[in-house]
Design a protein around this motif. Structure first.
Motif, PDB file in Angstrom:
ATOM      1  N   VAL A 153      78.073  46.560 193.853  1.00  0.00           N
ATOM      2  CA  VAL A 153      78.467  46.223 192.485  1.00  0.00           C
ATOM      3  C   VAL A 153      78.264  47.449 191.603  1.00  0.00           C
ATOM      4  CG1 VAL A 153      77.962  43.753 192.733  1.00  0.00           C
ATOM      5  CG2 VAL A 153      76.179  45.291 191.910  1.00  0.00           C
ATOM      6  N   ALA A 154      79.098  47.563 190.560  1.00  0.00           N
ATOM      7  CA  ALA A 154      79.007  48.697 189.635  1.00  0.00           C
ATOM      8  C   ALA A 154      77.928  48.476 188.584  1.00  0.00           C
ATOM      9  CB  ALA A 154      80.354  48.936 188.957  1.00  0.00           C
ATOM     10  N   SER A 155      77.706  47.205 188.263  1.00  0.00           N
ATOM     11  CA  SER A 155      76.660  46.893 187.290  1.00  0.00           C
ATOM     12  C   SER A 155      76.089  45.517 187.603  1.00  0.00           C
ATOM     13  CB  SER A 155      77.203  46.945 185.862  1.00  0.00           C
ATOM     14  OG  SER A 155      78.186  45.953 185.686  1.00  0.00           O
ATOM     15  N   VAL A 156      74.910  45.259 187.093  1.00  0.00           N
ATOM     16  CA  VAL A 156      74.204  44.013 187.377  1.00  0.00           C
ATOM     17  C   VAL A 156      74.665  42.931 186.411  1.00  0.00           C
ATOM     18  CG1 VAL A 156      71.950  42.900 187.526  1.00  0.00           C
ATOM     19  CG2 VAL A 156      72.195  45.305 188.203  1.00  0.00           C
ATOM     20  N   ALA A 157      75.273  41.881 186.964  1.00  0.00           N
ATOM     21  CA  ALA A 157      75.673  40.727 186.156  1.00  0.00           C
ATOM     22  C   ALA A 157      75.006  39.456 186.678  1.00  0.00           C
ATOM     23  CB  ALA A 157      77.189  40.568 186.176  1.00  0.00           C
ATOM     24  N   GLY A 158      74.622  39.463 187.929  1.00  0.00           N
ATOM     25  CA  GLY A 158      73.940  38.335 188.562  1.00  0.00           C
ATOM     26  C   GLY A 158      72.870  38.881 189.481  1.00  0.00           C
ATOM     27  N   PRO A 159      72.289  38.027 190.323  1.00  0.00           N
ATOM     28  CA  PRO A 159      71.260  38.518 191.243  1.00  0.00           C
ATOM     29  C   PRO A 159      71.795  39.611 192.166  1.00  0.00           C
ATOM     30  CG  PRO A 159      71.335  36.116 191.224  1.00  0.00           C
ATOM     31  CD  PRO A 159      72.525  36.596 190.456  1.00  0.00           C
ATOM     32  N   VAL A 160      71.067  40.697 192.260  1.00  0.00           N
ATOM     33  CA  VAL A 160      71.452  41.810 193.125  1.00  0.00           C
ATOM     34  C   VAL A 160      70.275  42.230 193.995  1.00  0.00           C
ATOM     35  CG1 VAL A 160      73.243  42.705 191.572  1.00  0.00           C
ATOM     36  CG2 VAL A 160      70.899  43.565 191.397  1.00  0.00           C
ATOM     37  N   LEU A 161      70.625  42.844 195.091  1.00  0.00           N
ATOM     38  CA  LEU A 161      69.653  43.388 196.014  1.00  0.00           C
ATOM     39  C   LEU A 161      69.695  44.906 195.928  1.00  0.00           C
ATOM     40  CD1 LEU A 161      67.742  42.765 198.530  1.00  0.00           C
ATOM     41  CD2 LEU A 161      69.755  43.373 199.902  1.00  0.00           C
ATOM     42  N   VAL A 162      68.557  45.514 195.758  1.00  0.00           N
ATOM     43  CA  VAL A 162      68.438  46.962 195.886  1.00  0.00           C
ATOM     44  C   VAL A 162      67.849  47.188 197.271  1.00  0.00           C
ATOM     45  CG1 VAL A 162      67.416  49.077 194.990  1.00  0.00           C
ATOM     46  CG2 VAL A 162      67.993  47.197 193.422  1.00  0.00           C
ATOM     47  N   ALA A 163      68.620  47.809 198.137  1.00  0.00           N
ATOM     48  CA  ALA A 163      68.215  47.983 199.526  1.00  0.00           C
ATOM     49  C   ALA A 163      68.170  49.462 199.876  1.00  0.00           C
ATOM     50  CB  ALA A 163      69.182  47.252 200.447  1.00  0.00           C
ATOM     51  N   VAL A 164      67.162  49.819 200.665  1.00  0.00           N
ATOM     52  CA  VAL A 164      66.941  51.212 201.054  1.00  0.00           C
ATOM     53  C   VAL A 164      66.666  51.285 202.550  1.00  0.00           C
ATOM     54  CG1 VAL A 164      65.388  53.197 200.797  1.00  0.00           C
ATOM     55  CG2 VAL A 164      65.969  51.806 198.807  1.00  0.00           C
ATOM     56  N   ALA A 165      67.238  52.293 203.187  1.00  0.00           N
ATOM     57  CA  ALA A 165      66.882  52.659 204.558  1.00  0.00           C
ATOM     58  C   ALA A 165      66.712  54.172 204.554  1.00  0.00           C
ATOM     59  CB  ALA A 165      67.953  52.243 205.544  1.00  0.00           C
ATOM     60  N   ALA A 166      65.600  54.627 205.089  1.00  0.00           N
ATOM     61  CA  ALA A 166      65.331  56.068 205.127  1.00  0.00           C
ATOM     62  C   ALA A 166      64.497  56.403 206.359  1.00  0.00           C
ATOM     63  CB  ALA A 166      64.616  56.508 203.853  1.00  0.00           C
ATOM     64  N   PHE A 167      64.644  57.633 206.800  1.00  0.00           N
ATOM     65  CA  PHE A 167      63.903  58.130 207.958  1.00  0.00           C
ATOM     66  C   PHE A 167      62.730  58.977 207.495  1.00  0.00           C
ATOM     67  CE2 PHE A 167      68.131  57.308 209.502  1.00  0.00           C
ATOM     68  CZ  PHE A 167      67.946  56.822 210.781  1.00  0.00           C
ATOM     69  N   PHE A 168      61.578  58.697 208.038  1.00  0.00           N
ATOM     70  CA  PHE A 168      60.374  59.502 207.807  1.00  0.00           C
ATOM     71  C   PHE A 168      59.783  59.811 209.173  1.00  0.00           C
ATOM     72  CE2 PHE A 168      61.044  57.303 203.863  1.00  0.00           C
ATOM     73  CZ  PHE A 168      60.745  58.263 202.917  1.00  0.00           C
ATOM     74  N   GLY A 169      59.654  61.093 209.454  1.00  0.00           N
ATOM     75  CA  GLY A 169      59.141  61.485 210.768  1.00  0.00           C
ATOM     76  C   GLY A 169      59.972  60.922 211.906  1.00  0.00           C
ATOM     77  N   GLY A 170      61.277  60.775 211.697  1.00  0.00           N
ATOM     78  CA  GLY A 170      62.162  60.250 212.728  1.00  0.00           C
ATOM     79  C   GLY A 170      62.166  58.732 212.844  1.00  0.00           C
ATOM     80  N   VAL A 171      61.407  58.045 211.997  1.00  0.00           N
ATOM     81  CA  VAL A 171      61.320  56.587 212.043  1.00  0.00           C
ATOM     82  C   VAL A 171      62.147  55.999 210.903  1.00  0.00           C
ATOM     83  CG1 VAL A 171      59.760  54.607 211.951  1.00  0.00           C
ATOM     84  CG2 VAL A 171      58.997  56.745 213.026  1.00  0.00           C
ATOM     85  N   ARG A 172      63.076  55.115 211.235  1.00  0.00           N
ATOM     86  CA  ARG A 172      63.925  54.478 210.224  1.00  0.00           C
ATOM     87  C   ARG A 172      63.211  53.252 209.665  1.00  0.00           C
ATOM     88  NH1 ARG A 172      68.002  50.550 209.845  1.00  0.00           N
ATOM     89  NH2 ARG A 172      69.766  51.125 208.517  1.00  0.00           N
ATOM     90  N   LEU A 173      63.013  53.267 208.354  1.00  0.00           N
ATOM     91  CA  LEU A 173      62.352  52.158 207.664  1.00  0.00           C
ATOM     92  C   LEU A 173      63.319  51.538 206.666  1.00  0.00           C
ATOM     93  CD1 LEU A 173      58.927  53.859 206.866  1.00  0.00           C
ATOM     94  CD2 LEU A 173      59.470  52.361 208.797  1.00  0.00           C
ATOM     95  N   ILE A 174      63.201  50.221 206.479  1.00  0.00           N
ATOM     96  CA  ILE A 174      64.012  49.540 205.478  1.00  0.00           C
ATOM     97  C   ILE A 174      63.091  48.793 204.520  1.00  0.00           C
ATOM     98  CG2 ILE A 174      66.030  49.319 206.950  1.00  0.00           C
ATOM     99  CD1 ILE A 174      65.271  46.354 207.360  1.00  0.00           C
ATOM    100  N   ASP A 175      63.586  48.593 203.314  1.00  0.00           N
ATOM    101  CA  ASP A 175      62.860  47.824 202.306  1.00  0.00           C
ATOM    102  C   ASP A 175      63.866  47.422 201.237  1.00  0.00           C
ATOM    103  OD1 ASP A 175      60.820  46.593 200.878  1.00  0.00           O
ATOM    104  OD2 ASP A 175      59.586  48.403 200.694  1.00  0.00           O
ATOM    105  N   ASN A 176      63.488  46.499 200.387  1.00  0.00           N
ATOM    106  CA  ASN A 176      64.393  46.040 199.346  1.00  0.00           C
ATOM    107  C   ASN A 176      63.636  45.342 198.238  1.00  0.00           C
ATOM    108  OD1 ASN A 176      64.492  42.927 199.607  1.00  0.00           O
ATOM    109  ND2 ASN A 176      64.716  43.631 201.728  1.00  0.00           N
ATOM    110  N   THR A 177      64.347  45.092 197.161  1.00  0.00           N
ATOM    111  CA  THR A 177      63.841  44.278 196.068  1.00  0.00           C
ATOM    112  C   THR A 177      65.022  43.558 195.428  1.00  0.00           C
ATOM    113  OG1 THR A 177      62.376  44.274 194.133  1.00  0.00           O
ATOM    114  CG2 THR A 177      63.983  46.053 194.258  1.00  0.00           C
ATOM    115  N   LEU A 178      64.769  42.358 194.961  1.00  0.00           N
ATOM    116  CA  LEU A 178      65.801  41.583 194.260  1.00  0.00           C
ATOM    117  C   LEU A 178      65.645  41.774 192.772  1.00  0.00           C
ATOM    118  CD1 LEU A 178      65.822  38.226 196.238  1.00  0.00           C
ATOM    119  CD2 LEU A 178      67.735  39.787 195.977  1.00  0.00           C
TER     120      LEU A 178
END
Length: 181
Positions: A153-178
């Motif tokens: 979505v371009a802007s927040v109008a309703g419930p949205v998920l902020v989701a992240v996936a990133a590698f640290f030391g070769g390990v892929r981690l995911i996390d999010n917030t609503l």
């Protein structure tokens, strides 16, 4: 679970185009197939799935509803380490400074929540510069999507998920917030 010659799969279309589905094609087809098979065999009254894997939870919720499966499928809140890192079996693979560096994910999500609380609703402004914020990690994605359809979505109008996936030391981690307006 998979006899020789198996040709039947369960797939929820559309919800796997972004986030983890973009970099792991076919992953959610496998998840849906095994969960549907197990659900049919066990016929539980309740199935509990973690919100840390929010995309998986959303896909399984849709599958559960679309296939009229018995029982309830419920999401469970993210469990965090005392320092804020989302609990994951992958955390044990973080070696050296990677464990401390991975805390950038929870700090980044907190900063997004702060910008949102201050009134920001534009996706680009909310996400700011994830590559810089998550350094020295390597960003797989940082995205803001509709909480139900998992589409950007371009802007927040309703419930949205902020989701992240990133590698640290070769390990892929995911996390999010609503975020809910």
């Amino acid at each position: 679970m998979y006899p020789n010659g198996t040709r039947t799969w369960v797939e929820v279309e559309g919800l796997d185009r972004h986030l983890c589905g973009a970099s792991r094609p076919g992953h959610f087809r496998g998840v849906c197939t095994v969960v549907a098979k197990l659900w049919g065999l066990v016929q539980p009254s309740v199935g509990l799935f973690g919100e840390k894997d929010y995309q998986q939870l959303a896909i399984l919720r849709r599958m559960h509803a679309d296939l009229n499966l018995v029982g309830e499928l419920l999401g469970q809140p993210i469990v965090r380490e005392p320092d804020g890192l989302a609990m994951s079996s992958r955390n044990t693979n973080l070696k050296g400074t990677a464990r401390q560096e991975a805390l950038a994910i929870s700090r980044y999500l907190a900063a997004v929540r702060e910008r949102f609380a201050a009134g920001e609703r534009d996706s680009a402004a909310l996400l700011a510069d994830p590559s810089q914020a998550l350094a020295p990690g390597r960003v797989d994605y940082a995205s803001l999507v509709d909480a139900d359809e998992l589409q950007p979505v371009a802007s927040v109008a309703g419930p949205v998920l902020v989701a992240v996936a990133a590698f640290f030391g070769g390990v892929r981690l995911i996390d999010n917030t609503l975020l809910r307006p």
